[in-house]
Scaffold this active site. Structure first.
Site, PDB file in Angstrom:
ATOM      1  N   GLU A  84      -3.053 -28.922 -68.575  1.00 29.05           N
ATOM      2  CA  GLU A  84      -2.905 -30.317 -67.798  1.00 29.05           C
ATOM      3  C   GLU A  84      -0.774 -30.461 -68.631  1.00 29.05           C
ATOM      4  OE1 GLU A  84      -1.386 -34.345 -67.395  1.00 29.05           O
ATOM      5  OE2 GLU A  84      -2.562 -34.434 -68.828  1.00 29.05           O
ATOM      6  N   ARG A 138      -0.282 -35.162 -61.016  1.00 25.42           N
ATOM      7  CA  ARG A 138       0.213 -35.678 -62.108  1.00 25.42           C
ATOM      8  C   ARG A 138       1.458 -34.122 -62.088  1.00 25.42           C
ATOM      9  NH1 ARG A 138      -3.359 -38.535 -64.398  1.00 25.42           N
ATOM     10  NH2 ARG A 138      -4.091 -38.017 -66.057  1.00 25.42           N
ATOM     11  N   SER A 148      -6.009 -35.834 -71.674  1.00 24.24           N
ATOM     12  CA  SER A 148      -6.795 -34.563 -70.494  1.00 24.24           C
ATOM     13  C   SER A 148      -5.945 -33.087 -70.646  1.00 24.24           C
ATOM     14  CB  SER A 148      -6.497 -34.827 -69.771  1.00 24.24           C
ATOM     15  OG  SER A 148      -7.243 -36.210 -68.834  1.00 24.24           O
TER      16      SER A 148
END
Ligand code: EPU
Length: 338
Positions: free
Chosen positions: A334, A164, A238
């Site tokens: 995130e 990520r 997310s």
């Protein structure tokens, strides 16, 4: 090029929160992009490039020029018996591209089906799902380099991809504007092993022929059963990264919580499922400050009626503190905070 002023950023983030952008322009050609950058320079305004807004949280307004990427294009630039190389405009809606490659019988991004946002945003956070990551199929990308004021090509190895993350994610490094991405996709069908819940779906529906299309269909079914559609329910997927902890820390927790969802990482640590932690902390479905933890997936935060970023920030802090108190793990956001 049509520059708008004092535009609400609410409409440009799928969380539907954000103050005013001083100026905003949508660009659909590289020339328009260069013009927009020149305009911002002339007015001494900072720049912010946006794709679909599905992975950004605005902490406030933006006192500069927001450029919305609408650069399109889909071109097969090379092909042999095993693979096809495709150049894609950064502003293309990502799932349209997945659909097109799957229809062409190509494999490599079918597991990334239905991820919201634009193609050019996928390298920023190294988008991943069901065991696939964009970095695995990315060859190179074209960028506008704000330091040299030129278009340039970056190769995959220049991008420092990890879970990520990439060079594009760091706010300090907002040097590049991605204008196109080039992927190499395979003509071979996708192969097992598949990610647990995907395999479960395939078994349940007795799907034993694995093609880009059957895997795409399975991913779409699994995603829609658990994740809310950002068009209908404001969210940014997310909300936290899956935290990575030491083996010792994990072993201590695992004795107490043997159902804890986890995966070993390549560098000898343990990644644990943030959704699991939040659910076990008793927060699934929790609502406060106009925000809610989605009932079907605890990693997704939904904006029900939050009035501002302050509401989201208070809610986020409550979750972080509860998870920290229960498990000694500090969750990290995130989506990119702007
Ligand atoms: N889990 C729970 N409770 C929950 C949610 C999850 O116990 O409420 C458990 C699940 O049972 C499972 C584990 O946590 O054992 C992992 O859950 P899931 O398979 O749904 O994946 P995830 O780790 O929560 C990641 C990505 C998603 C991606 C899925 C599927 C991150 C931060 N998120 O989620 O990406 O779709 O895997 O591969 O890595 C996104 O980035 O926006 C996103 C949706």
């Amino acid at each position: 090029m049509h520059i708008l002023t004092d535009v609400s950023l609410k409409h440009y983030s799928t969380m539907r929160l954000g103050g005013l952008a001083k100026a905003l322009v949508e660009v659909s050609t590289k020339e328009e992009l260069s013009e927009a950058i020149e305009w911002a320079d002339k007015h001494a305004m900072p720049l912010l490039m946006l794709g679909g807004g599905s992975n950004v949280i605005f902490s406030d307004g933006f006192n500069g020029l927001v450029i919305v990427n609408r650069l399109n294009g889909y071109e097969v630039i090379a092909e042999d018996t095993k693979s096809a190389t495709i150049k894609i405009g950064a502003g293309e809606p990502w799932d349209h591209i997945v659909k097109q490659t799957v229809q062409a019988g190509l494999s490599g991004i079918e597991k990334l089906s239905l991820i919201p946002g634009t193609a050019g945003a996928t390298p920023v956070q190294n988008v991943g799902a069901y065991g696939a990551e964009i970095a695995e199929v990315l060859l190179e990308l074209e960028v506008y380099d704000l330091k040299t004021h030129n278009f340039a090509i970056l190769h995959k190895d220049d991008c420092q991809f990890s879970y990520r993350s990439s060079i594009f994610k760091s706010p300090k490094n907002r040097r590049y504007i991605i204008t196109s991405i080039t992927l190499r996709l395979s003509k071979r069908p996708p192969e097992p092993p598949f990610y647990d819940n995907l395999q479960y779906y395939l078994d349940k529906h007795q799907i034993t022929t694995y093609t880009p299309q059957t895997i795409r269909d399975a991913v779409i079914a699994v995603r829609t059963s658990r994740l809310p559609d950002p068009e209908l329910t404001p969210n940014t997927g997310s909300f936290f990264k899956n935290p990575v902890i030491s083996v010792d820390h994990f072993n201590n927790l695992y004795q107490q919580y043997p159902t804890m969802a986890h995966w070993p990482t390549k560098d000898g640590h343990i990644k644990v499922a943030a959704g699991w932690l939040i659910e076990q902390a008793g927060l699934k479905g929790y609502q406060a400050h106009g925000m809610k933890i989605y009932e079907k997936h605890a990693l997704v935060l939904v904006n029900d009626s939050a009035k501002s970023y302050a509401d989201l920030a208070t809610f986020r802090q409550e979750i972080i503190e509860k998870v920290k108190a229960d498990f000694g793990i500090i969750l990290e956001q995130e989506p990119e905070l702007i």
